[in-house]
Design an enzyme around this catalytic site. Structure first.
Site, PDB file in Angstrom:
ATOM      1  N   ARG A  63       0.827  -1.215   0.000  1.00 33.89           N
ATOM      2  CA  ARG A  63       0.000   0.000   0.000  1.00 33.89           C
ATOM      3  C   ARG A  63       0.859   1.263   0.000  1.00 33.89           C
ATOM      4  NH1 ARG A  63      -3.445  -1.038   4.983  1.00 33.89           N
ATOM      5  NH2 ARG A  63      -2.394  -3.028   5.189  1.00 33.89           N
ATOM      6  N   GLU A 100       1.480  -5.318  13.587  1.00 29.14           N
ATOM      7  CA  GLU A 100       0.337  -5.411  14.500  1.00 29.14           C
ATOM      8  C   GLU A 100      -0.270  -6.824  14.411  1.00 29.14           C
ATOM      9  OE1 GLU A 100      -2.835  -2.688  13.582  1.00 29.14           O
ATOM     10  OE2 GLU A 100      -3.682  -2.794  15.598  1.00 29.14           O
TER      11      GLU A 100
END
Ligand SMILES: O=P(O)(O)OC[C@H]1O[C@H](OP(=O)(O)OP(=O)(O)O)[C@H](O)[C@@H]1O
Ligand SMILES: Nc1ncnc2[nH]cnc12
Length: 176
Positions: A63, A100
């Site tokens: 991204r 994460e």
């Protein structure tokens, strides 16, 4: 009177429990497909990044490529790809990091860095800061001068900017 500034958060979807239970996923797909929203997001990113006078924009797969490429074009800079394992031909330099929701490593080609480049690292989102710091560590290992980092979205609760040794700017901050 001027109209109120457009809030780009309206274009970013929030998807619970993706890719794992308990993760609230901030989805830039909905921003990307909105022509005015994406134009505005890249224009605002360009105006914050230009303060560093970069000569090269480094984008983090995947991204981060979408976020970095329009900035490089608008600023007249070159672009460098920081890639996930097994994607770059030839000798590479790498660095591993935790996410994460998992772990990964970033790679650049061994000859990607040349002297006197002013590099800004760009990604879509800052969560724990593991990815962005891995990118900065890798670039510095290769001898680069990293002058700043920029992201569209910052998840404030994870305090990722604390993990970073380089200045970072974000366009949109989320507290939850
Ligand atoms: O601050 P961090 O905790 O390191 O997380 C942020 C990173 O996580 C996402 O990438 P992801 O690895 O999911 O890859 P993608 O861009 O290919 O979707 C995002 O695009 C950032 O690169
Ligand atoms: N919560 C999140 N949403 C979107 N991308 C992410 N990358 C790491 N954490 C993320």
């Amino acid at each position: 009177m001027n109209p109120p500034p457009i809030d780009l958060k309206q274009y970013i979807r929030e998807i619970p429990d993706f890719p794992k239970p308990g993760i609230l996923f901030y989805d830039i797909s909905s921003l990307l497909k909105h022509p005015d929203g994406w134009q505005l997001a890249t224009a605002r990113m360009t105006s914050v990044v230009c303060q560093w006078n970069p000569t090269l924009i480094a984008g983090i797969e995947s991204r981060g490529f979408l976020t970095a490429a329009p900035l490089a074009t608008r600023l007249g800079c070159g672009m460098l790809m920081l890639r996930k394992p097994g994607k770059l031909p030839g000798k590479t330099i790498s660095h591993s990091y935790n996410l994460e929701y998992g772990s990964d490593s970033l790679h650049i080609q061994h000859d990607a860095i040349t002297p006197n480049q002013r590099i800004v690292v760009v990604d879509d989102l800052l969560a724990t800061g593991g990815t962005l710091q891995a990118a900065v560590t890798l670039l510095k290992k290769a001898g680069a001068d990293v002058v700043g980092c920029a992201v569209m979205v910052e998840l404030m609760a994870l305090n990722g900017r604390k993990a970073l040794e380089t200045e970072v700017v974000s366009l949109l901050q989320y507290d939850d």
